[in-house]
Design an enzyme around this catalytic site. Structure first.
Site, PDB file in Angstrom:
ATOM      1  N   ASP A   6       0.006  20.849  27.233  1.00  0.00           N
ATOM      2  CA  ASP A   6       0.615  20.149  28.370  1.00  0.00           C
ATOM      3  C   ASP A   6       2.070  19.738  28.129  1.00  0.00           C
ATOM      4  O   ASP A   6       2.724  19.235  29.031  1.00  0.00           O
ATOM      5  CB  ASP A   6      -0.205  18.908  28.731  1.00  0.00           C
ATOM      6  CG  ASP A   6      -0.174  17.845  27.639  1.00  0.00           C
ATOM      7  OD1 ASP A   6       0.457  18.067  26.585  1.00  0.00           O
ATOM      8  OD2 ASP A   6      -0.786  16.799  27.846  1.00  0.00           O
ATOM      9  N   TYR A  10       8.991  18.860  20.401  1.00  0.00           N
ATOM     10  CA  TYR A  10       8.398  18.912  19.055  1.00  0.00           C
ATOM     11  C   TYR A  10       9.339  19.496  18.008  1.00  0.00           C
ATOM     12  O   TYR A  10       9.103  19.332  16.809  1.00  0.00           O
ATOM     13  CB  TYR A  10       7.084  19.705  19.074  1.00  0.00           C
ATOM     14  CG  TYR A  10       5.908  18.854  19.495  1.00  0.00           C
ATOM     15  CD1 TYR A  10       5.225  18.071  18.569  1.00  0.00           C
ATOM     16  CD2 TYR A  10       5.495  18.800  20.818  1.00  0.00           C
ATOM     17  CE1 TYR A  10       4.167  17.270  18.946  1.00  0.00           C
ATOM     18  CE2 TYR A  10       4.427  18.001  21.207  1.00  0.00           C
ATOM     19  CZ  TYR A  10       3.763  17.238  20.263  1.00  0.00           C
ATOM     20  OH  TYR A  10       2.723  16.427  20.630  1.00  0.00           O
TER      21      TYR A  10
HETATM   22  P1  NAD Z   1     -10.489  11.428  21.000  1.00  0.00           P
HETATM   23  O1  NAD Z   1     -10.796  11.241  19.558  1.00  0.00           O
HETATM   24  O2  NAD Z   1     -10.451  10.250  21.892  1.00  0.00           O
HETATM   25  O3  NAD Z   1     -11.581  12.419  21.605  1.00  0.00           O
HETATM   26  C1  NAD Z   1     -12.079  13.530  20.957  1.00  0.00           C
HETATM   27  C2  NAD Z   1     -13.599  13.593  21.084  1.00  0.00           C
HETATM   28  O4  NAD Z   1     -14.032  14.805  20.432  1.00  0.00           O
HETATM   29  C3  NAD Z   1     -14.332  12.441  20.389  1.00  0.00           C
HETATM   30  O5  NAD Z   1     -15.186  11.793  21.305  1.00  0.00           O
HETATM   31  C4  NAD Z   1     -15.126  13.132  19.286  1.00  0.00           C
HETATM   32  O6  NAD Z   1     -16.370  12.538  19.026  1.00  0.00           O
HETATM   33  C5  NAD Z   1     -15.271  14.528  19.825  1.00  0.00           C
HETATM   34  N1  NAD Z   1     -15.556  15.539  18.821  1.00  0.00           N
HETATM   35  C6  NAD Z   1     -15.010  15.665  17.581  1.00  0.00           C
HETATM   36  N2  NAD Z   1     -15.519  16.728  16.958  1.00  0.00           N
HETATM   37  C7  NAD Z   1     -16.393  17.316  17.811  1.00  0.00           C
HETATM   38  C8  NAD Z   1     -17.249  18.457  17.724  1.00  0.00           C
HETATM   39  N3  NAD Z   1     -17.250  19.230  16.629  1.00  0.00           N
HETATM   40  N4  NAD Z   1     -18.010  18.757  18.786  1.00  0.00           N
HETATM   41  C9  NAD Z   1     -17.997  17.983  19.883  1.00  0.00           C
HETATM   42  N5  NAD Z   1     -17.225  16.895  20.021  1.00  0.00           N
HETATM   43  C10 NAD Z   1     -16.434  16.566  18.997  1.00  0.00           C
HETATM   44  O7  NAD Z   1      -9.120  12.244  21.072  1.00  0.00           O
HETATM   45  P2  NAD Z   1      -8.000  12.351  22.214  1.00  0.00           P
HETATM   46  O8  NAD Z   1      -6.796  11.646  21.761  1.00  0.00           O
HETATM   47  O9  NAD Z   1      -8.574  11.986  23.524  1.00  0.00           O
HETATM   48  O10 NAD Z   1      -7.651  13.887  22.160  1.00  0.00           O
HETATM   49  C11 NAD Z   1      -8.608  14.901  22.358  1.00  0.00           C
HETATM   50  C12 NAD Z   1      -8.040  16.249  22.015  1.00  0.00           C
HETATM   51  O11 NAD Z   1      -7.140  16.699  23.000  1.00  0.00           O
HETATM   52  C13 NAD Z   1      -7.246  16.288  20.699  1.00  0.00           C
HETATM   53  O12 NAD Z   1      -7.491  17.513  20.047  1.00  0.00           O
HETATM   54  C14 NAD Z   1      -5.825  16.236  21.173  1.00  0.00           C
HETATM   55  O13 NAD Z   1      -4.955  16.711  20.182  1.00  0.00           O
HETATM   56  C15 NAD Z   1      -5.940  17.123  22.368  1.00  0.00           C
HETATM   57  N6  NAD Z   1      -4.833  17.087  23.337  1.00  0.00           N
HETATM   58  C16 NAD Z   1      -4.208  18.252  23.561  1.00  0.00           C
HETATM   59  C17 NAD Z   1      -3.198  18.334  24.466  1.00  0.00           C
HETATM   60  C18 NAD Z   1      -2.483  19.641  24.606  1.00  0.00           C
HETATM   61  O14 NAD Z   1      -1.368  19.678  25.036  1.00  0.00           O
HETATM   62  N7  NAD Z   1      -3.047  20.773  24.217  1.00  0.00           N
HETATM   63  C19 NAD Z   1      -2.836  17.191  25.197  1.00  0.00           C
HETATM   64  C20 NAD Z   1      -3.496  15.988  24.959  1.00  0.00           C
HETATM   65  C21 NAD Z   1      -4.514  15.952  24.017  1.00  0.00           C
HETATM   66  C1  G6P Z   2       1.403  16.027  23.939  1.00  0.00           C
HETATM   67  C2  G6P Z   2       1.020  17.309  23.271  1.00  0.00           C
HETATM   68  C3  G6P Z   2      -0.408  17.254  22.815  1.00  0.00           C
HETATM   69  C4  G6P Z   2      -0.621  16.075  21.921  1.00  0.00           C
HETATM   70  C5  G6P Z   2      -0.231  14.813  22.630  1.00  0.00           C
HETATM   71  C6  G6P Z   2      -0.260  13.660  21.635  1.00  0.00           C
HETATM   72  O1  G6P Z   2       0.742  15.922  25.153  1.00  0.00           O
HETATM   73  O2  G6P Z   2       1.200  18.423  24.086  1.00  0.00           O
HETATM   74  O3  G6P Z   2      -0.717  18.452  22.171  1.00  0.00           O
HETATM   75  O4  G6P Z   2      -1.971  15.973  21.518  1.00  0.00           O
HETATM   76  O5  G6P Z   2       1.075  14.910  23.129  1.00  0.00           O
HETATM   77  O6  G6P Z   2      -0.230  12.483  22.318  1.00  0.00           O
HETATM   78  P1  G6P Z   2      -0.647  11.112  21.641  1.00  0.00           P
HETATM   79  O7  G6P Z   2      -0.414  10.175  22.761  1.00  0.00           O
HETATM   80  O8  G6P Z   2      -2.109  11.250  21.256  1.00  0.00           O
HETATM   81  O9  G6P Z   2       0.236  10.920  20.476  1.00  0.00           O
HETATM   82 MN    MN Z   3       0.233  20.200  23.097  1.00  0.00          MN
END
Ligand code: NAD
Ligand code: G6P
Ligand code: MN
Length: 443
Positions: free
Chosen positions: A170, A266
């Site tokens: 995102d 980044y």
């Molecule tokens: P979070 O820890 O609140 O949530 C992650 C959830 O995944 C937890 O509830 C955990 O229990 C669960 N989990 C962990 N291992 C698991 C498994 N093997 N099987 C099933 N469930 C499992 O984290 P968050 O801050 O809400 O972020 C969630 C994910 O989204 C992270 O990987 C974060 O980096 C990603 N993210 C990506 C983007 C992007 O741009 N691609 C943007 C925002 C967040």
């Molecule tokens: C951006 C990135 C994600 C990352 C997030 C971290 O959205 O694209 O890949 O996980 O920032 O945000 P946080 O608020 O968890 O530091």
């Molecule tokens: Mn990202």
């Protein structure tokens, strides 16, 4: 329009309520008949699940909703998996950030040694989700935004080459929303963009309006002075903490290195690691900020909804830019051919770059997946940086597959954020101890 069955994997994520509210806002564009959550932490998921059950009952009682930790129940009868898991949760993110800092190296969720450590945990978790999906719903698609997306994408390319997974981030969208504001446009969709790079490691090389007019000059003027800081910091936006504002501001120093392009935020971690370390507090990193901020807020609001049995006073909100997930699901479901940035095999799109690298480039997305657009040749500076970083990402995946200490040491050493092989070794040895429950045993 046919209605879809959706599974959110990582049901206990802090982003789950925002995604649910966003899906509810878009039911006219992407109708849903069933919504399920899956997580391997029953307790964490239950809070989010109970609150979302109440919200769904109020706003869309026709949607069948459930949450489970049973893979068979979760992955059966679904069309889409929206995956956002964090293997090791915030406790491990905190160590990813703090261990490198002990040695004067930056600690970041997806960049440098911290991102490498997180990658070594995520690969197995995401492969497991993919295998469940293929077993129980072989026609489904996984829209994955579990991080570190670059390493996860390389692992799935290598180990599950035919899997129906689309890896997406995102960050470019968040930046494009800021660009639209700088340009005084209603929406980022009024811009036609060209972009290339790796995930969390890329550049916009062309930005035009729908009439074909070049918008880069006006953007450059702003970014050179203010980075991506915009006047109205919308409080509903995801990236609004002070540390994020600093990242958006720092783009003004990143930009002059390659002023024909606009940088992803980044890149600051690779180009100004000394600055990042100097502005870090080993006692209180981003993981602490997120645990004290977003996590407390989301779980607090969910508990309030559960206690009151209603979402009347609830302050949970849609993540504005999460709409890209609906755009992506719609592209697959209705063959819209929407142009989106995805992380895909290069395969010649960047003509002077490794054809097996997973690159982030614009693709037309339809029912059969992404059709990447051609980028052509990229300049030596960007190519040099990408060559180094893609080698890091590939070495991590090889290290995971081969359980190789040697390759992981090489990966950390090669990261532009790390000054020497000896520092890399100190960090690696600490990370191995910290990750003993998550990494394969290295030899
Ligand atoms: P979070 O820890 O609140 O949530 C992650 C959830 O995944 C937890 O509830 C955990 O229990 C669960 N989990 C962990 N291992 C698991 C498994 N093997 N099987 C099933 N469930 C499992 O984290 P968050 O801050 O809400 O972020 C969630 C994910 O989204 C992270 O990987 C974060 O980096 C990603 N993210 C990506 C983007 C992007 O741009 N691609 C943007 C925002 C967040
Ligand atoms: C951006 C990135 C994600 C990352 C997030 C971290 O959205 O694209 O890949 O996980 O920032 O945000 P946080 O608020 O968890 O530091
Ligand atoms: Mn990202």
């Amino acid at each position: 329009m046919n209605k879809h069955s959706v599974l959110i994997a990582g049901g206990g994520s802090t982003f789950t309520p925002g995604i649910v509210l966003m899906l509810l806002d878009n039911l006219d564009k992407f109708p849903i008949k069933e919504l399920k959550f899956y997580d391997n932490d029953a307790e964490r998921q239950e809070t989010i699940g109970k609150a979302c059950a109440i919200i769904l009952k109020e706003k869309a009682p026709d949607i069948v909703f459930s949450y489970t930790t049973e893979p068979a129940e979760a992955f059966s009868g679904i069309d889409f998996v929206m995956a956002h898991i964090r293997v090791g949760k915030y406790a491990m993110r905190e160590l990813d950030e703090k261990i490198p800092l002990k040695y004067g190296v930056l600690g970041q969720e997806t960049c440098g040694p911290g991102g490498i450590a997180y990658g070594m945990r995520s690969i197995g978790g995401v492969l497991e989700l993919l295998d469940y999906m293929e077993k129980y719903s072989p026609n489904a698609w996984m829209l994955n935004y579990s991080n570190p997306a670059a390493i996860v994408a390389e692992a799935t390319r290598k180990l599950r080459p035919n899997a129906k997974i689309l890896n997406i981030c995102d960050m470019p969208l968040g930046i494009e929303m800021r660009m639209a504001e700088i340009l005084e446009l209603e929406s980022r969709k009024e811009m036609d963009i060209r972009y290339y790079g790796l995930n969390h490691f890329g550049w916009w090389c062309d930005i035009r309006d729908k009439a074909g007019n070049d918008l880069m000059p006006k953007l450059k003027e702003h970014v050179a002075k203010h980075g991506y800081v915009v006047q109205e910091e919308l409080s509903s936006q995801q990236h609004c903490d002070a540390s994020w504002l600093d990242t958006f501001a720092k783009a003004k120093d990143v930009y002059p290195l390659a002023p024909d392009t606009m940088p992803n935020t980044y890149l600051k971690y690779y180009l100004f690691p000394d600055y990042v370390v100097k502005h870090s507090n080993i006692e209180y990193t981003r993981a602490n900020e997120v645990m004290d901020g977003r996590e407390k807020f989301v779980f607090g609001e969910c508990n309030k909804v559960i206690e009151q049995g209603s979402s009347a006073d609830c302050e949970l909100h849609t993540d504005d830019h999460a709409e890209y997930i609906v755009d992506l699901a719609r592209a697959i479901a209705y063959n819209t051919k929407e142009r989106m940035l995805l992380i895909v095999p290069n395969n010649g799109s960047i003509s002077n770059f490794n054809s097996t690298a997973m690159v982030e480039i614009p693709c037309l997305v339809g029912s059969n997946g992404p059709e990447p657009l051609s980028i052509g040749e990229i300049p030596l500076f960007q190519k040099g940086m990408m060559d180094q970083q893609v080698a890091v990402e590939k070495l991590v995946v090889e290290a995971w597959i081969e359980k190789s200490y040697q390759k992981l040491w090489q990966a950390i050493t090669l990261s532009k954020t790390v000054p020497s092989a000896s520092v890399a070794k100190f960090i690696l040895d600490d990370l191995i101890k910290a990750n003993k429950d998550f990494w394969p045993e290295l030899n």
